[in-house]
Write an enzyme that holds these catalytic residues in place. Structure first.
Site, PDB file in Angstrom:
ATOM      1  CB  CYS A 295      -7.940   2.769   6.711  1.00  0.00           C
ATOM      2  SG  CYS A 295      -6.564   2.472   7.395  1.00  0.00           S
TER       3      CYS A 295
ATOM      4  CD  GLN B 188       2.221   6.797   5.282  1.00  0.00           C
ATOM      5  OE1 GLN B 188       3.021   7.884   4.791  1.00  0.00           O
ATOM      6  NE2 GLN B 188       0.964   6.617   5.118  1.00  0.00           N
TER       7      GLN B 188
ATOM      8  CB  THR C  86      -6.508  -9.792 -15.953  1.00  0.00           C
ATOM      9  OG1 THR C  86      -6.771 -10.767 -16.577  1.00  0.00           O
ATOM     10  CG2 THR C  86      -5.825  -8.623 -17.233  1.00  0.00           C
TER      11      THR C  86
ATOM     12  CB  SER D  42       0.849   1.669  -0.976  1.00  0.00           C
ATOM     13  OG  SER D  42      -0.277   2.391  -1.382  1.00  0.00           O
ATOM     14  N   GLY D  43       1.357   2.329  -4.222  1.00  0.00           N
ATOM     15  CA  GLY D  43       1.615   3.436  -5.290  1.00  0.00           C
ATOM     16  C   GLY D  43       0.891   4.881  -4.683  1.00  0.00           C
ATOM     17  CG  HIS D  44      -2.868   5.397  -2.524  1.00  0.00           C
ATOM     18  ND1 HIS D  44      -3.535   6.261  -1.834  1.00  0.00           N
ATOM     19  CD2 HIS D  44      -2.893   4.202  -2.246  1.00  0.00           C
ATOM     20  CE1 HIS D  44      -3.756   5.452  -0.473  1.00  0.00           C
ATOM     21  NE2 HIS D  44      -3.395   4.273  -0.767  1.00  0.00           N
TER      22      HIS D  44
ATOM     23  N   GLY E 169      -0.918  -1.214  -0.445  1.00  0.00           N
ATOM     24  CA  GLY E 169      -0.318  -1.809   0.850  1.00  0.00           C
ATOM     25  C   GLY E 169      -1.040  -2.681   1.570  1.00  0.00           C
ATOM     26  CB  THR E 170      -4.600  -2.810   2.154  1.00  0.00           C
ATOM     27  OG1 THR E 170      -4.819  -1.744   3.081  1.00  0.00           O
ATOM     28  CG2 THR E 170      -5.580  -4.027   3.274  1.00  0.00           C
TER      29      THR E 170
HETATM   30  N1  PLP Z   1       0.547   0.720   5.556  1.00  0.00           N
HETATM   31  C1  PLP Z   1       0.626   2.045   5.979  1.00  0.00           C
HETATM   32  C2  PLP Z   1       1.934   2.119   6.987  1.00  0.00           C
HETATM   33  C3  PLP Z   1      -0.040   2.784   5.541  1.00  0.00           C
HETATM   34  O1  PLP Z   1       0.003   4.170   5.883  1.00  0.00           O
HETATM   35  C4  PLP Z   1      -1.304   2.420   4.781  1.00  0.00           C
HETATM   36  C5  PLP Z   1      -2.195   3.186   4.135  1.00  0.00           C
HETATM   37  O2  PLP Z   1      -2.310   4.284   4.872  1.00  0.00           O
HETATM   38  C6  PLP Z   1      -1.208   1.191   4.247  1.00  0.00           C
HETATM   39  C7  PLP Z   1      -0.337   0.162   4.951  1.00  0.00           C
HETATM   40  C8  PLP Z   1      -2.424   0.609   3.465  1.00  0.00           C
HETATM   41  O3  PLP Z   1      -2.014   1.314   2.048  1.00  0.00           O
HETATM   42  P1  PLP Z   1      -3.080   1.020   0.869  1.00  0.00           P
HETATM   43  O4  PLP Z   1      -4.062   2.172   1.045  1.00  0.00           O
HETATM   44  O5  PLP Z   1      -2.495   1.261  -0.604  1.00  0.00           O
HETATM   45  O6  PLP Z   1      -3.956  -0.285   0.940  1.00  0.00           O
END
Ligand code: PLP
Length: 376
Positions: free
Chosen positions: A326, A182, A240, A202-204, A71-72
């Site tokens: 984070c 989310q 890649t 985001s996958g995780h 996601g970041t």
């Molecule tokens: N955006 C939101 C709303 C999130 O909650 C998060 C992760 O907590 C992210 C972005 C970032 O995702 P990633 O951990 O896959 O970089």
């Protein structure tokens, strides 16, 4: 370890099927998707199938999905890519909300340092967003509006379909981005209902391996990359491909698609059980708005400190968090933006569910919360 895991907004356990597919791609189907031989084409086909599964969950064309590391990265690509897609971006305006994830807050702040005007729309005390305020901030010079679909700390759901429409009505040239990290696979979200130009997932967060994510790009021809190199991912994300993680994400997306409604109902039951169990507690205050996604419950034990509660729960193998992973250790910018008292912010817990959780686990957590309440 017999753990009770309630930190699913931070990350999730990987589905068995997603793990098996990732392992198969690591061990057997390990070719480079760009290679023309059999090993390469097999990997390419599997990646295309995964791309299709992710696209389906958004109701989007398969080609509109650009894989990322998470996601970041998707958010940074969206923010920088959108603004640099315009030639004259110095002095341009970018609008976002005070509730965004750090990856949107910090990337837009960086644009501010490069000469953009960044407008942050404040939150209402309920944790919701005033959509008229967002639309009101859109000017002729606004290149991008970025508003998340569901908040990672409170579960607040923002009306992004309406916001996208209002933004485009005010300025059809403004790109609308939503961070759906989310909400992806947890709530119905279809691009036919929302005029978003860019969507991050985001996958995780959906039981896929870490290092997987995607950006939906409505119009690739109009979008500029932020990295340069090979032609992978339509040259928007060169390098890649991370085939094992991304194929695992495809499998997890497929599973969310099949189970979304059942999972939502089971998690809603867990949320209701938790809230009912602590209803009589004099010092517990629920911070999540009523319309929040059931997957996230933010509450405070007034008079207690987050870190102490997180660590005592952890010693009983119950895992919750104080807020965004984070920003761990920092006081929540979202709760502060809601105007909550310092005591409420200092005693906040984020409990985030998945369909793997059970009512018995919720009962164990509720016992602890009642104990904390009694200690005040
Ligand atoms: N955006 C939101 C709303 C999130 O909650 C998060 C992760 O907590 C992210 C972005 C970032 O995702 P990633 O951990 O896959 O970089």
């Amino acid at each position: 370890m017999d753990m009770i895991y309630f930190d699913n907004s931070a990350t999730t356990r990987v589905d068995e099927e997603a793990a098996a597919i990732a392992m198969e791609m690591l061990r057997d189907t390990f070719g480079n998707p760009a290679s023309l031989h059999y090993a390469g084409t097999q990997a390419y086909l599997r990646l295309t199938a995964a791309r299709h599964q992710i696209a389906q969950l958004l109701g989007a064309p398969t080609e509109s999905i650009v894989f990322t590391s998470g996601g970041t990265e998707a958010n940074n690509m969206a923010v920088f890519g959108a603004v640099s897609s315009f030639r004259d971006w110095e002095g341009a305006r970018v609008v976002t909300s005070a509730a965004e994830h750090a990856s949107v807050l910090q990337s837009t702040a960086a644009l501010g340092e490069l000469g953009c005007e960044v407008v942050r729309i404040p939150l209402l005390q309920s944790g919701n967003l005033d959509l008229e305020a967002v639309a009101g901030a859109v000017t002729e010079n606004t290149r991008l509006v970025s508003v998340m679909a569901a908040n990672n700390e409170t579960g607040a759901v923002f009306p992004v379909a309406e916001i996208a429409e209002l933004v485009h009505r005010k300025n059809p040239g403004t790109l609308f981005h939503t961070d759906l990290v989310q909400g992806f696979g947890k709530m119905r979200f279809n691009i036919s209902d929302c005029e978003a130009d860019l969507i991050s997932v985001s996958g995780h967060k959906i039981h896929a391996p870490k290092g997987s994510g995607a950006l939906y790009v409505r119009d690739k021809a109009r979008f500029r990359p932020i990295w340069y190199g090979g032609r992978q991912e339509s040259a928007l994300r060169p390098g890649t491909e991370s085939v094992p993680a991304w194929c695992g994400m495809g499998a997890a997306a497929g599973r969310r698609m099949a189970n979304m409604r059942a999972d939502y109902e089971s998690v809603s039951g867990l949320r209701a059980l938790l809230l009912e169990s602590v209803r009589g507690c004099a010092h517990i205050r629920v911070n999540s708005p009523d319309n929040a996604l059931p997957y996230v419950v933010n509450l405070s034990v007034l008079g207690k400190k987050t870190d102490e509660m997180v660590s005592r729960l952890s010693s009983d193998n119950i895992f919750v968090s104080g807020g965004a992973a984070c920003e761990s250790g920092a006081r929540s910018h979202v709760l502060k933006a809601m105007g909550l008292t310092p005591e409420t912010v200092a005693g906040a817990l984020r409990i985030s569910f998945s369909a793997y959780n059970t009512p018995d686990e919720v009962a164990r957590l509720a016992d602890w919360l009642k104990r904390f309440d009694g200690e005040v």
